[in-house]
Design an enzyme around this catalytic site. Sequence first.
Site, PDB file in Angstrom:
ATOM      1  CG  ASP A 191      -2.239   0.898   1.006  1.00 45.90           C
ATOM      2  OD1 ASP A 191      -2.390   1.622  -0.061  1.00 45.90           O
ATOM      3  OD2 ASP A 191      -2.734   1.244   1.979  1.00 45.90           O
ATOM      4  CE  LYS A 236      -5.759  10.849  -0.034  1.00 44.54           C
ATOM      5  NZ  LYS A 236      -5.277   9.544   0.190  1.00 44.54           N
ATOM      6  CE  LYS A 287      -6.388   2.740   0.595  1.00 44.19           C
ATOM      7  NZ  LYS A 287      -5.066   2.822   0.052  1.00 44.19           N
ATOM      8  CE  LYS A 321      -2.318   4.829   3.064  1.00 49.27           C
ATOM      9  NZ  LYS A 321      -2.046   4.743   1.824  1.00 49.27           N
TER      10      LYS A 321
END
Length: 556
Positions: free
Chosen positions: A334, A438, A383, A512
Site C-alpha cells: 500500500d 483528496k 484500506k 503504509k
Amino acid sequence: MASYTNSSGLNTPESELESILPVHPTSARRPYPIVVQSDLTSYSDEFITSKFTSRNADVSVTGGQYIVTPSLKEYEFQTARKVSKTGLMMVGWGGNNGSTLSATILANRHNIIWRTKSGVQQPNYIGSLLRASTVRLGSDPSTGKDIHVPVSDVLPMVHPNDLVLGGWDISGSRMDEAMKRAQVLDWDLQRQVVPHMAALGKPLPSVYYPDFIAANQEARADNVIPGKDKLAHLEHIRADIRRFKQTHGLDRVVVFWTANTERYSEIIPGVNDTADALLAAIKASHPEVSPSTLFAVASILEGEPFVNGAPQNTFVPGAIELAELHKSFIGGDDLKSGQTKLKSVFAEFLVNAGIKPLSIASYNHLGNNDGHNLSAEPQFKSKEISKSSVVDDMVNANALLFKPASEEAKAKGGKAAKGEHPDHIVVIKYVPAVGDSKRAIDEYYSEIFCGGRSTINIFNECEDSLLATPLILDLAILTELLTRVKYRNVSAGQAEFAPLYSVLSLLSYMLKAPLVKPGTDVVNSLNRQRNALESFLKACIGLEGSSDLLLETRIW
C-alpha cells in the site's frame, strides 16, 4: 533561449532545443559522480565492493537491571555497476496512477513544457525520494560545511525516463483515453503528450474476479482474460511477462500492482498457508486465490520482482514461502503518500516529546476510481487495516506512556495483545465532485502535563495520483537496484556473495503497511525507515550511516 512561440505548439517537443526551459534538476542525467577513497571500498568494471561493520547491542534484563553488550558483525556488499534495462509492468496500467505515471515519464523524456493558469510549467520528478531529495555525504574539510548529493547518485540507478512501460488492465481503453478519463493532468500537457500515449496502445487483458473488488467496477471490465481456470490465468500472465521482456530486450521486469484494492483473502490451512498448498489451490481454481496473489505468483515463478501498491493481503504465507524458495523478490503493501505518511511523522513526534496521544481520528474523502472502489465495505476494510497499524511501533517503544500487554493477554491474542493504544479510527468517503483531489482531516487528542489535554487538527488537500506516482517510480527503481546488491556475512564465515532476502523491507519508506521478514518487527516510523535506507545505500559504498552527533562542533 528560445521563445515560447518557437515551439511547434501542436506537436510534442522532441529535444531540449525546442523546449523553452532546460531539463529540471530532478530529471537531469548525471554520470555516476561518487568515488570513495578508502580501504573499505573497491571498484572494478563490474562491481562496487564495500566492507561494513554492523554495530548493535545485545540487552538482557535481570532484576530490573539492563545488561548491555555491544556487538559487531562484519559484512561485505557487492553491487553490480551496470544498471539493468528495466521494464515496469503495472497491473491496473490504465488507472489514474498508471496513466499519470506513463504521461509524466513521457513528458520528462521529451522535456514537454505546458501552460497552466499560473504560467509555464516544466516536467519534473518532484515528490520522488530518489530524484528530488538529498543525503548528507560528508563535510568539506576546508569549510566544515555539509555536502549533500541526490539520493539517486549514491549508487548507479535506473533513470525513470529509461523505464519501458507496459502492463495489464481490466479496462481496454487506450492509454491516451485512460489519461483523459483520469482527469489528473493539465489539459495543455495532455494535448501534447497524447501522440506518445496513443503509441503505447492499450493494456493487456487482465484477471477479473468480481468477488475481490467492488461491484461498481464491473462496467470497466471489458478487457479480461477469458475463462475461470486460475492455472490457465497464471500461465497467461507468465507468458505476458516473458513476451514483454523478450520484445523489448529487457534485463529485468518489475511487476507492480496499482490496480483496485481487493478484499482481504481468508487464510485457510491447506489452501494458501504454504507454497505447495497455494500452487495446488491455483490449480484447483480455489475461490480464495485473489488476482493480486496470482500476479505475485506469476512474477515469482518468472524470477521477476513483484511490488504490491495496494492494501490487501496479496502476500499470503504461501506466496512469501514461494518467493523464498525461488529466491525471488517481493515488496509491499500500500502506497504511503499523504495522510498516513504525515501520521507516521506526527505520532512519533508526540510520543518522542513525551506527550501521550489518547485518540487519533482520520477522515478522508475523494472522488477518483480508487474512492469509488473503496466505497464498498470489504475493500474499505483492507484500506482501514493498512492505515490503522501505522502508529503501533511508536506506541510500543514507550512503556512510560502506554502500558504493555501482559504475557497472558499476548497469549490470548486479539486487540488486548497489543497493549494500551490510542483510540484510532479511519473513515473514507466517496465524493465524485472532488475527483483526484483528496481531502484528509486528522485530529490528535493527547494527554499533556498533569492531566491537561491538547487537541491538534490537521487539514490536508492533495492530488492523490500526483503524490502516488513518484512513489511507484521510487519503488520500481529501488527494487531494480536491490536485485543487483549481494552480501557476504564475514563474521559468520560466509564464503560466497548471496542475494538479499526475498522480502524487500528497505522499501518501507514508501509503504503504509510494510512487508517484513516473517517473525521480525514492523517499523512504521518514517524517520527510521528513511535512516535505514540511507544507511544501507551508504554501506554499499563503504560509508557509515547518517550521524547528527557533529562531535567536532561540541568539543574544544
